[in-house]
Design an enzyme around this catalytic site. Sequence first.
Site, mmCIF file in Angstrom:
data_model
loop_
_atom_site.group_PDB
_atom_site.id
_atom_site.type_symbol
_atom_site.label_atom_id
_atom_site.label_comp_id
_atom_site.label_asym_id
_atom_site.label_seq_id
_atom_site.Cartn_x
_atom_site.Cartn_y
_atom_site.Cartn_z
ATOM 1 N N HIS A 290 0.832 -1.207 0.000
ATOM 2 C CA HIS A 290 0.000 0.000 0.000
ATOM 3 C C HIS A 290 0.868 1.259 0.000
ATOM 4 C CE1 HIS A 290 -3.175 -2.734 1.358
ATOM 5 N NE2 HIS A 290 -4.055 -1.757 1.237
ATOM 6 N N ASN A 321 8.066 -3.597 3.358
ATOM 7 C CA ASN A 321 6.653 -3.327 3.561
ATOM 8 C C ASN A 321 6.187 -3.647 4.979
ATOM 9 O OD1 ASN A 321 3.896 -2.761 2.774
ATOM 10 N ND2 ASN A 321 3.568 -4.970 2.646
ATOM 11 N N ASP A 421 14.636 18.074 -1.021
ATOM 12 C CA ASP A 421 15.414 18.469 -2.206
ATOM 13 C C ASP A 421 16.080 17.262 -2.862
ATOM 14 O OD1 ASP A 421 14.840 21.164 -2.206
ATOM 15 O OD2 ASP A 421 16.606 21.735 -1.039
ATOM 16 N N GLU A 424 13.558 15.283 -4.786
ATOM 17 C CA GLU A 424 13.204 15.963 -6.038
ATOM 18 C C GLU A 424 14.255 15.697 -7.107
ATOM 19 O OE1 GLU A 424 10.460 19.779 -4.770
ATOM 20 O OE2 GLU A 424 12.628 20.069 -4.837
ATOM 21 N N ASP A 430 8.244 17.896 -8.383
ATOM 22 C CA ASP A 430 8.285 19.160 -7.652
ATOM 23 C C ASP A 430 7.336 19.034 -6.459
ATOM 24 O OD1 ASP A 430 8.476 21.731 -6.742
ATOM 25 O OD2 ASP A 430 7.428 22.655 -8.426
ATOM 26 N N PHE A 431 7.874 18.711 -5.299
ATOM 27 C CA PHE A 431 7.055 18.510 -4.116
ATOM 28 C C PHE A 431 6.734 19.845 -3.432
ATOM 29 C CE2 PHE A 431 9.595 14.506 -4.386
ATOM 30 C CZ PHE A 431 8.541 13.667 -4.722
ATOM 31 N N GLN A 440 9.538 26.935 1.043
ATOM 32 C CA GLN A 440 10.054 25.702 0.437
ATOM 33 C C GLN A 440 11.570 25.622 0.530
ATOM 34 O OE1 GLN A 440 8.705 23.968 -3.383
ATOM 35 N NE2 GLN A 440 7.258 25.662 -3.468
ATOM 36 N N GLU A 444 12.586 22.271 2.535
ATOM 37 C CA GLU A 444 12.975 21.196 1.629
ATOM 38 C C GLU A 444 14.466 20.886 1.685
ATOM 39 O OE1 GLU A 444 11.568 21.692 -2.331
ATOM 40 O OE2 GLU A 444 9.453 21.729 -1.749
#
Length: 450
Positions: A290, A321, A421, A424, A430-431, A440, A444
């Site tokens: 999940h 998991n 970062d 990304e 691009d979070f 950010q 980040e």
Amino acid sequence: MQTDYWTYEVKLDLVLFNFWRKVYRNGWLTGVVIVLLITFNTLFSAKGATTVEGFETGSKGSYASSDVTLGTGVWNLDDALIGNLTSDAKSGTQSVRIRNSGKVSMKFDRSTGAGTVSIKHAKFGSDGSTNWQLWCSSNSGSSWLQVGSTVTTSSTTLQTATFTPNISGTSRCEVRKSDGTTNRTNIDDITITDYGTSGGGGSTSVHLTMGNPSGAGASDINNYLLDKAQYAVGYNCSLGRSNWVSWQLNSSWLGSTPRQDDFRADTTLPAGCYQVQSTDFSGSGFDRGHMTPSGDRTSTVAVNSSTFLMSNMIAQAPDNNQGIWANLEDYARTLVSQGKELYIISGGYGVGGTGSNGTFSTIAGGKVTVPNRTWKILVVLDTPGSGVSGVTTSTRVIAVNIPNAQGVRTADWRNYRVSVDSLESLTGFDFLSLVSTSIQSVIEAQVDNL
């Protein structure tokens, strides 16, 4: 044709000029403005919008049950009144004050559903703590269901509680004081958003509050937005799994519903996209892992069942998991029990993971790509319901990058913390794109160390 169009435009300008000259000369301006406002309000209401009731326009000085016409429509206040004393906690000049087992109920329906409901609450004056609940109806009040968990109000300063009814179509809600005590509760700024759309295209999903990491939409089957009521997915048909999954987590999503275990294909995937089957992972040595956990969606059977769609799964090594990943999921819910609200994004990247049967790049006859790493980002808000505005340079952000392999079952997820970062750079996404860039740049770049 050019001359005819120009002539028509000049005539139209003259008509408008003469109209507004008459308006000015005859003092019609106020009436015209009122007509325009009424027309706009009618069109706006017909399309559906966020309902915000601040209790500023009505009056009710007694606790006796009666209907009150407010800015959003008619409400019934039972063992409740509209208070404006200095002891009443309020964001404007008035708020509702409830006692005993009182209720504040909508007597009208929203036709555009109820996606989220946020409510400001505080205790009245020097009264003790109180408990209350949100209940909603999808059949004009014939029957009601409690949404989320019971809220305890213990502060004289307004706090925000957020719920997620996820009701499509006809909806109305009410606040019920549930402790039966004479301690009084102030309620203010009840805010109800529309039920989110599903399928590709634009989104107002609460699960994308922090942004759409890949700009997923309806035009690219390898970057396709599945905008579900319970979570949002950026799906990649060529990989047979998500690029990312994003969801909100607060107390309204949690209850006592048991795990449904009804794994099944997602039939909402676009044409030309293989629908991964529940049996495609059988014998592969990888779990149906999940992204949005079953444990994060226990408010109702339907909500929990939604997490078992195969579009919410990646091929995950059992040790990953069932061990380190599950421990981080448990920790996230612990934060919610402390009064936090989380916005979470997770996924996998790279190709080739190691399960219980060895290392594989794909399973299911090549239809499902096995990621090399699993990653997750958790934005932790101290004030539920505050959304992007609640994110500051001090906001805690947890990011992890964990190998999709055996041998990490007992490992501590804290040892795999990284910066947003860095994720990304690895994923190309691009979070937190809806957070201001100045904030950010701070959150980040940091690596969580709590």
